[in-house]
Scaffold this motif. Structure first.
Motif, PDB file in Angstrom:
ATOM      1  N   PHE A  42      -2.620   0.327  -4.369  1.00 38.45           N
ATOM      2  CA  PHE A  42      -2.437  -1.029  -3.887  1.00 38.45           C
ATOM      3  C   PHE A  42      -1.794  -1.884  -4.963  1.00 38.45           C
ATOM      4  O   PHE A  42      -2.073  -1.714  -6.144  1.00 38.45           O
ATOM      5  CB  PHE A  42      -3.786  -1.663  -3.531  1.00 38.45           C
ATOM      6  CG  PHE A  42      -4.464  -1.052  -2.336  1.00 38.45           C
ATOM      7  CD1 PHE A  42      -4.384  -1.664  -1.110  1.00 38.45           C
ATOM      8  CD2 PHE A  42      -5.174   0.130  -2.463  1.00 38.45           C
ATOM      9  CE1 PHE A  42      -5.016  -1.102  -0.009  1.00 38.45           C
ATOM     10  CE2 PHE A  42      -5.800   0.698  -1.373  1.00 38.45           C
ATOM     11  CZ  PHE A  42      -5.723   0.081  -0.142  1.00 38.45           C
ATOM     12  N   ILE A 101       0.859  -1.179   0.000  1.00 35.02           N
ATOM     13  CA  ILE A 101       0.000   0.000   0.000  1.00 35.02           C
ATOM     14  C   ILE A 101       0.895   1.229   0.000  1.00 35.02           C
ATOM     15  O   ILE A 101       1.807   1.334   0.824  1.00 35.02           O
ATOM     16  CB  ILE A 101      -0.918   0.034   1.239  1.00 35.02           C
ATOM     17  CG1 ILE A 101      -1.787  -1.213   1.308  1.00 35.02           C
ATOM     18  CG2 ILE A 101      -1.780   1.296   1.218  1.00 35.02           C
ATOM     19  CD1 ILE A 101      -2.615  -1.322   2.576  1.00 35.02           C
ATOM     20  N   GLU A 151      -5.017   6.010  -1.928  1.00 34.45           N
ATOM     21  CA  GLU A 151      -3.974   5.000  -1.778  1.00 34.45           C
ATOM     22  C   GLU A 151      -3.848   4.176  -3.050  1.00 34.45           C
ATOM     23  O   GLU A 151      -4.811   4.013  -3.787  1.00 34.45           O
ATOM     24  CB  GLU A 151      -4.293   4.061  -0.612  1.00 34.45           C
ATOM     25  CG  GLU A 151      -4.328   4.746   0.725  1.00 34.45           C
ATOM     26  CD  GLU A 151      -4.748   3.808   1.830  1.00 34.45           C
ATOM     27  OE1 GLU A 151      -4.132   3.876   2.906  1.00 34.45           O
ATOM     28  OE2 GLU A 151      -5.677   3.012   1.631  1.00 34.45           O
TER      29      GLU A 151
END
Length: 104
Positions: A71, A7, A69
């Motif tokens: 990933f 992440i 974010e």
């Protein structure tokens, strides 16, 4: 299924071994207690952007952005990415983006 997840947020990154589940159009990422604090993330798949699949050092990975974010889910065993790919019903939607600009 268990695999490695990275992440990235605000220039910081966290890499850990996690348990992944797909339930009710959500991806649930769980890191159990150990050296780090437990972590549980529930990702609404309808709000995921920049979804793609590519090769990373010879193994497959699924990459996506959710809220603020980024990933990356790495292949760390037989058919993990293929199974996740099928569970997410992404057979037609996952595009080979090549190298994702935010990951090196």
């Amino acid at each position: 299924m268990r695999t490695y997840v990275k992440i990235q947020k605000d220039g910081k990154e966290t890499l850990f071994y996690a348990f992944l589940q797909v339930k009710n159009n959500c991806l649930i990422i769980t890191r159990s207690a150990g050296l780090w604090k437990p972590l549980k993330r529930v990702i609404d798949l309808s709000k995921v952007s920049y979804l793609g699949e590519d090769q990373y050092y010879g193994g497959k990975r699924i990459i996506f952005s959710y809220e603020d974010e980024q990933f990356a889910i790495f292949e760390s065993g037989p058919a993990i990415i293929t199974d996740l790919h099928n569970q997410l019903s992404l057979t037609n939607e996952v595009i080979n983006y090549g190298k994702y600009p935010r990951y090196s």
